[in-house]
Design an enzyme around this catalytic site. Structure first.
Site, PDB file in Angstrom:
ATOM      1  N   ASP A 146       0.823  -1.225   0.000  1.00 11.64           N
ATOM      2  CA  ASP A 146       0.000   0.000   0.000  1.00 11.64           C
ATOM      3  C   ASP A 146       0.855   1.272   0.000  1.00 11.64           C
ATOM      4  OD1 ASP A 146       1.057  -0.060   2.511  1.00 11.64           O
ATOM      5  OD2 ASP A 146      -0.859   0.060   3.590  1.00 11.64           O
ATOM      6  N   GLY A 147       2.179   1.110  -0.084  1.00 14.57           N
ATOM      7  CA  GLY A 147       3.053   2.290  -0.193  1.00 14.57           C
ATOM      8  C   GLY A 147       3.748   2.683   1.103  1.00 14.57           C
ATOM      9  N   GLU A 148       3.365   2.087   2.219  1.00 19.11           N
ATOM     10  CA  GLU A 148       3.993   2.475   3.491  1.00 19.11           C
ATOM     11  C   GLU A 148       5.456   2.067   3.513  1.00 19.11           C
ATOM     12  OE1 GLU A 148       1.849   1.156   6.917  1.00 19.11           O
ATOM     13  OE2 GLU A 148       0.149   2.458   6.475  1.00 19.11           O
ATOM     14  N   ARG A 169      10.108  27.686   3.912  1.00 20.35           N
ATOM     15  CA  ARG A 169       9.538  28.963   3.457  1.00 20.35           C
ATOM     16  C   ARG A 169       8.793  29.672   4.581  1.00 20.35           C
ATOM     17  NH1 ARG A 169       8.653  25.861  -1.163  1.00 20.35           N
ATOM     18  NH2 ARG A 169       9.671  26.722  -2.998  1.00 20.35           N
ATOM     19  N   GLN A 170       8.118  28.876   5.401  1.00 18.94           N
ATOM     20  CA  GLN A 170       7.208  29.469   6.397  1.00 18.94           C
ATOM     21  C   GLN A 170       7.863  29.523   7.772  1.00 18.94           C
ATOM     22  OE1 GLN A 170       4.424  30.479   3.819  1.00 18.94           O
ATOM     23  NE2 GLN A 170       3.823  30.597   5.952  1.00 18.94           N
ATOM     24  N   ASP A 216      18.766  37.690  -7.413  1.00 20.72           N
ATOM     25  CA  ASP A 216      17.994  38.644  -6.611  1.00 20.72           C
ATOM     26  C   ASP A 216      18.885  39.340  -5.604  1.00 20.72           C
ATOM     27  OD1 ASP A 216      17.571  37.555  -3.876  1.00 20.72           O
ATOM     28  OD2 ASP A 216      16.448  35.975  -4.890  1.00 20.72           O
ATOM     29  N   LYS A 260      14.541  41.347  -8.050  1.00 10.91           N
ATOM     30  CA  LYS A 260      13.303  40.703  -8.510  1.00 10.91           C
ATOM     31  C   LYS A 260      12.221  40.840  -7.450  1.00 10.91           C
ATOM     32  CE  LYS A 260      13.140  36.173  -6.564  1.00 10.91           C
ATOM     33  NZ  LYS A 260      13.344  34.758  -6.577  1.00 10.91           N
ATOM     34  N   ARG A 297       8.480  38.880  -6.241  1.00 12.25           N
ATOM     35  CA  ARG A 297       7.541  37.785  -6.485  1.00 12.25           C
ATOM     36  C   ARG A 297       6.192  38.161  -5.872  1.00 12.25           C
ATOM     37  NH1 ARG A 297       8.221  31.981  -7.056  1.00 12.25           N
ATOM     38  NH2 ARG A 297      10.428  32.155  -6.543  1.00 12.25           N
ATOM     39  N   THR A 313      10.584  26.679 -10.006  1.00 10.96           N
ATOM     40  CA  THR A 313       9.882  26.778 -11.293  1.00 10.96           C
ATOM     41  C   THR A 313      10.827  27.223 -12.407  1.00 10.96           C
ATOM     42  OG1 THR A 313       9.331  29.107 -10.970  1.00 10.96           O
ATOM     43  CG2 THR A 313       7.767  27.487 -10.094  1.00 10.96           C
TER      44      THR A 313
HETATM   45  C1  R5P Z   1      14.291  33.059  -3.906  1.00 10.76           C
HETATM   46  O1  R5P Z   1      13.958  33.510  -2.861  1.00 10.76           O
HETATM   47  C2  R5P Z   1      15.264  31.959  -4.077  1.00 10.76           C
HETATM   48  O2  R5P Z   1      16.560  32.400  -3.836  1.00 10.76           O
HETATM   49  C3  R5P Z   1      15.186  31.384  -5.489  1.00 10.76           C
HETATM   50  O3  R5P Z   1      15.565  32.398  -6.393  1.00 10.76           O
HETATM   51  C4  R5P Z   1      13.812  30.923  -5.811  1.00 10.76           C
HETATM   52  O4  R5P Z   1      13.357  30.052  -4.836  1.00 10.76           O
HETATM   53  C5  R5P Z   1      13.760  30.271  -7.170  1.00 10.76           C
HETATM   54  O5  R5P Z   1      12.436  29.919  -7.426  1.00 10.76           O
HETATM   55  P1  R5P Z   1      11.891  29.782  -8.887  1.00 10.76           P
HETATM   56  O6  R5P Z   1      12.815  28.848  -9.620  1.00 10.76           O
HETATM   57  O7  R5P Z   1      10.514  29.228  -8.715  1.00 10.76           O
HETATM   58  O8  R5P Z   1      11.871  31.127  -9.511  1.00 10.76           O
END
Ligand code: R5P
Length: 296
Positions: free
Chosen positions: A34-36, A93-94, A166, A191, A193, A223
């Site tokens: 089952d993946g466990e 991130r958080q 950035d 940059k 976001r 991304t």
């Molecule tokens: C930004 O805060 C980080 O240093 C990276 O530039 C960022 O996480 C890259 O994310 P993505 O490839 O989605 O632009």
């Protein structure tokens, strides 16, 4: 000390054990139908100082649960101490609630690791340094920027310049480190976001790249939008070749296509993320840090 390699970082764990000349603990893993996940130490680890190696690249939830199960087992079976090397510390991130009602994912990871008996954490170019302040155990952030620069140094670079995509302090610091290694100049782009849509705007500025090779250094390619924007700007300003190096080359979805369309010469990541871009190892930087902190 003995090294334990989690399923996400077996090769890296082996490299570390070879560099340190210490043994790799024999383990067995499998998945139930089952993946466990199932994990077993194949040798006694009671009374041992262990270094568990497992990076939390995607699928991060699976890699995280594997790590938790390994740590739980090590603690229960009486390891003397447990250090953990998590090159890509997911859920970083958080570190605070940016919007009301949000989760504190980095706090949760810290709580779990501590609860599972981890004595020290080592990570690489953590997305947000403030995350490490949430730990009560020693938590060290290492950087792969110099190792990435060494990789690009072998590319016969013409009048190189290192670019941070950035203007964050840590991002510029990484570009500076790489530039020192390459004996090159460095500069940065700015940059922004959009917190809701994730869209990224990179502002054009004059950078003297005409006829030169540029090396973009970043912590993460997710991304690929940040790096692709930077590649486009540098190519537009006449860069001869643009390389991209990232400590954590996740390259999700269409990221590689975006970068190729932008005109990137080559993408290099580290073995923090096991994919075809893992061209640089983070093992030497961990070994250096362990020696400095006299863990060995
Ligand atoms: C930004 O805060 C980080 O240093 C990276 O530039 C960022 O996480 C890259 O994310 P993505 O490839 O989605 O632009």
């Amino acid at each position: 000390m003995k090294i334990v390699g989690g399923p996400g970082s077996e090769e890296l764990a082996k490299k570390i054990s070879e560099l340190l000349n210490v043994s790799l603990v024999s383990t067995r893993t499998k998945r139930f139908p089952d993946g466990e996940f199932y994990f077993k130490f194949e040798e006694k680890i009671s009374g041992e100082d262990l270094l568990v190696v497992q990076s939390l690249y995607p699928p991060q939830d699976i890699h995280a649960l594997e790590l938790f199960l390994i740590l739980h087992t090590a603690r229960d079976l009486g390891a003397e101490s447990i250090s953990v090397f998590i090159p890509y510390l997911a859920y970083s991130r958080q570190d605070k609630r940016y919007l009301e009602g949000e989760c504190l994912s980095s706090g949760m990871i810290a709580e779990i690791l501590e609860k599972l008996g981890v004595n020290a954490l080592y990570t690489v170019d953590v997305h947000n340094r403030r995350v490490l302040e949430m730990y009560r155990i020693p938590a060290y952030n290492l950087t792969a920027s110099r190792e990435l620069a060494k990789y690009f140094a072998a590319k016969d670079l013409r009048d190189p310049i290192v670019i941070s995509p950035d203007d964050e302090k840590d991002a510029i610091e990484r570009a500076k480190n790489a530039a020192e290694t390459l004996n090159a100049d460095y500069d940065f782009l700015e940059k922004q976001r959009d917190r809701y849509t994730g869209e990224i705007v990179t502002y054009e500025k004059h950078i003297d790249v005409e006829g030169r090779d540029a090396v973009i250094i970043d912590d993460i390619i997710s991304t690929g939008k940040t790096a692709a924007n930077a590649v486009k700007i540098l190519k537009k300003h006449g860069a001869r070749r643009v390389f991209v190096g990232a400590s954590h080359a996740l390259l999700v979805g269409e990221a590689a296509r975006l970068l190729n369309e932008a005109g990137v010469e080559e993408i290099a990541g580290t073995d923090s993320v096991m994919n075809k871009y893992a061209k640089v190892s983070v093992a030497p930087i961990l070994v250096k840090k362990l020696k400095e902190t006299q863990i060995l």
